[in-house]
Design a protein around this motif. Structure first.
Motif, short mmCIF file in Angstrom:
data_model
loop_
_atom_site.label_atom_id
_atom_site.label_comp_id
_atom_site.label_asym_id
_atom_site.label_seq_id
_atom_site.Cartn_x
_atom_site.Cartn_y
_atom_site.Cartn_z
N LEU A 124 0.82 -1.20 0.00
CA LEU A 124 0.00 0.00 0.00
C LEU A 124 0.86 1.26 0.00
CD1 LEU A 124 -2.72 -1.08 2.58
CD2 LEU A 124 -2.93 -1.00 0.08
N ARG A 125 1.94 1.21 0.74
CA ARG A 125 2.85 2.37 0.78
C ARG A 125 3.48 2.58 -0.59
NH1 ARG A 125 3.83 7.22 2.03
NH2 ARG A 125 5.88 7.73 2.85
N ALA A 126 3.88 1.49 -1.25
CA ALA A 126 4.46 1.60 -2.60
C ALA A 126 3.45 2.18 -3.57
CB ALA A 126 4.93 0.22 -3.08
N PHE A 127 2.19 1.77 -3.44
CA PHE A 127 1.14 2.31 -4.30
C PHE A 127 0.93 3.80 -4.05
CE2 PHE A 127 -3.41 3.53 -4.36
CZ PHE A 127 -3.57 3.61 -5.74
N GLU A 128 0.86 4.21 -2.79
CA GLU A 128 0.60 5.61 -2.45
C GLU A 128 1.68 6.52 -3.00
OE1 GLU A 128 0.75 9.37 -0.57
OE2 GLU A 128 2.20 7.81 -0.09
N VAL A 129 2.95 6.13 -2.80
CA VAL A 129 4.06 6.96 -3.27
C VAL A 129 4.11 6.97 -4.79
CG1 VAL A 129 6.56 7.28 -3.23
CG2 VAL A 129 5.37 6.56 -1.16
N SER A 130 3.92 5.82 -5.40
CA SER A 130 3.96 5.73 -6.87
C SER A 130 2.83 6.54 -7.49
CB SER A 130 3.87 4.27 -7.32
OG SER A 130 4.97 3.53 -6.84
N ALA A 131 1.64 6.48 -6.88
CA ALA A 131 0.49 7.23 -7.39
C ALA A 131 0.71 8.73 -7.24
CB ALA A 131 -0.77 6.80 -6.66
N ARG A 132 1.39 9.11 -6.19
CA ARG A 132 1.68 10.53 -5.98
C ARG A 132 2.74 11.03 -6.95
NH1 ARG A 132 4.95 11.77 -1.98
NH2 ARG A 132 4.33 9.95 -0.74
N CYS A 133 3.76 10.20 -7.19
CA CYS A 133 4.86 10.60 -8.08
C CYS A 133 4.57 10.31 -9.55
CB CYS A 133 6.14 9.85 -7.69
SG CYS A 133 6.76 10.19 -6.03
N LEU A 134 3.73 9.29 -9.79
CA LEU A 134 3.47 8.77 -11.14
C LEU A 134 4.77 8.44 -11.86
CD1 LEU A 134 0.45 10.98 -12.35
CD2 LEU A 134 0.44 8.61 -11.57
N ASN A 135 5.67 7.86 -11.06
CA ASN A 135 6.98 7.47 -11.60
C ASN A 135 7.60 6.47 -10.63
OD1 ASN A 135 10.02 7.66 -11.91
ND2 ASN A 135 9.39 9.00 -13.61
N PHE A 136 7.87 5.25 -11.11
CA PHE A 136 8.41 4.22 -10.22
C PHE A 136 9.83 4.56 -9.75
CE2 PHE A 136 5.52 0.75 -12.18
CZ PHE A 136 4.51 1.08 -11.28
N THR A 137 10.59 5.24 -10.60
CA THR A 137 11.97 5.59 -10.22
C THR A 137 11.96 6.58 -9.06
OG1 THR A 137 12.76 5.23 -12.47
CG2 THR A 137 14.16 6.53 -11.02
N HIS A 138 11.13 7.61 -9.17
CA HIS A 138 11.04 8.60 -8.08
C HIS A 138 10.47 7.96 -6.80
CE1 HIS A 138 10.78 12.04 -11.28
NE2 HIS A 138 12.00 11.53 -11.16
N ALA A 139 9.51 7.07 -6.98
CA ALA A 139 8.95 6.38 -5.82
C ALA A 139 9.99 5.52 -5.14
CB ALA A 139 7.76 5.51 -6.26
N ALA A 140 10.83 4.86 -5.94
CA ALA A 140 11.89 4.02 -5.37
C ALA A 140 12.87 4.86 -4.56
CB ALA A 140 12.62 3.29 -6.50
N ASP A 141 13.19 6.06 -5.05
CA ASP A 141 14.10 6.94 -4.31
C ASP A 141 13.50 7.33 -2.96
OD1 ASP A 141 15.91 6.86 -6.38
OD2 ASP A 141 15.23 8.74 -7.30
N GLU A 142 12.21 7.65 -2.93
CA GLU A 142 11.56 8.06 -1.69
C GLU A 142 11.46 6.91 -0.70
OE1 GLU A 142 7.24 9.86 -0.23
OE2 GLU A 142 8.05 10.46 -2.19
N LEU A 143 11.27 5.71 -1.23
CA LEU A 143 11.09 4.54 -0.36
C LEU A 143 12.41 3.82 -0.05
CD1 LEU A 143 7.91 3.10 -2.10
CD2 LEU A 143 8.01 4.12 0.18
N PHE A 144 13.51 4.32 -0.62
CA PHE A 144 14.82 3.68 -0.44
C PHE A 144 14.80 2.22 -0.90
CE2 PHE A 144 14.55 7.06 2.78
CZ PHE A 144 15.66 7.82 2.43
N LEU A 145 14.17 2.02 -2.06
CA LEU A 145 14.11 0.69 -2.68
C LEU A 145 14.60 0.82 -4.11
CD1 LEU A 145 10.51 -0.38 -1.53
CD2 LEU A 145 12.68 -1.20 -0.57
N THR A 146 14.77 -0.32 -4.76
CA THR A 146 15.10 -0.30 -6.18
C THR A 146 13.81 -0.14 -6.98
OG1 THR A 146 14.89 -2.69 -6.43
CG2 THR A 146 17.05 -1.84 -5.78
#
Length: 294
Positions: A12-34
């Motif tokens: 759910l956290r990955a979805f929320e950040v990705s939906a906010r950024c609309l970019n998996f790369t930016h979401a990965a940076d915020e979540l400290f994941l690949t």
């Protein structure tokens, strides 16, 4: 209809950040994941829900209708969880003093005096938990306010009140009360748990002909004093608990007979336990207040 099981919070956290950024790369940076890890969690969430949440576009991401509907629900849940977690567990630098005690003591004795303590020590937080006749001190509590004789094995006690017992009632009842035996004209308001109740007081003042078993029973003095204010009976007061009520005229003392109580309120804590500095400040202040208002 069978309910859909809740997906893991990290999806759910990955979805929320990705939906906010609309970019998996930016979401990965915020979540400290690949980026691969974020993409996998989104795929797992979509598989779990049975719908697509994102539209994979040539120049980024877009939300499907289901994704747009789901996003505010997830954001609200994550926000509520974050706020609740911080309120309960986020006080690392400001550990609250944990005090357990009677509701009556807090309402009628401690609360009016806490204003001064808060002004003198604004950095000290207090968590007061009311209890009824607890037998053992909770290991997580810094201290407890306890009614009794002051002798409890394994506990250090400091006296906070010097109480006497006497009846109180609403002003409207005064004209019917000329001598102690007249309390039989009204319901007696009893507090469960006190050793020295109506039977004790009536016996000591020579009015033991009154049936002390009648009336209403409550588990805290707060209830009996409130019922007495409303003219619904006569309460047996502890002197430390009613000074403000008497001063305001909400209650009156119909008789001159006051009987010294053998029990009082005590500040107790485990013997040998090291006190937190803030707890030590509060303990010292409590005892100072006790002697000031003795």
């Amino acid at each position: 209809m069978k309910q859909k099981t809740l997906p893991p919070l990290n999806w759910l956290r990955a979805f929320e950040v990705s939906a906010r950024c609309l970019n998996f790369t930016h979401a990965a940076d915020e979540l400290f994941l690949t980026q691969g890890a974020v993409s996998q969690q989104i795929r797992q969430l979509e598989s779990h829900l049975g719908v697509a949440l994102f539209k994979r576009l040539p120049r980024g991401l877009g939300l499907t209708e289901e994704g747009q509907a789901f996003l505010p629900v997830v954001q609200d849940a994550i926000t509520r969880l974050a706020v609740g977690t911080n309120e309960i567990f986020g006080q690392h630098k400001r550990r609250p003093i944990k005090v357990r005690g009677s509701l009556a003591f807090f309402v009628h004795w401690l609360a009016p005096k806490l204003v001064d303590f808060r002004q003198a020590h604004p950095q000290v937080d207090i968590r007061y938990i009311s209890n009824i006749w607890v037998k053992e001190l909770d290991g997580e509590d810094d201290m407890e306010i306890r009614w009794g004789h002051g002798q409890w094995p394994g506990l250090v006690s400091q006296r906070l009140t010097w109480d006497s017992l006497f009846p109180v009632c609403a002003p409207a009842l005064m004209t019917t009360l000329k001598e102690p035996a007249d309390v039989a004209k009204h319901p007696l308001l009893h507090v469960l748990g006190y050793e020295e109740g109506w039977g004790y007081w009536l016996n000591r003042v020579g009015a033991d002909s009154v049936d002390s078993s009648t009336g209403m029973q409550f588990d805290t003095l707060v209830c009996t004093l409130r019922m007495a204010e409303l003219g619904q009976g006569i309460a047996l007061a502890r002197s430390s608990m009613v000074s403000d009520l008497l001063a305001d005229g909400r209650l009156v003392e119909p008789f001159a007979q006051r009987i010294e109580a053998s029990e009082s309120f005590y500040l107790v804590r485990s013997s040998g336990a090291e006190q937190h500095p803030d707890a030590a400040k509060f303990s010292t202040w409590l005892v100072e207040q006790a002697h000031r208002f003795k």
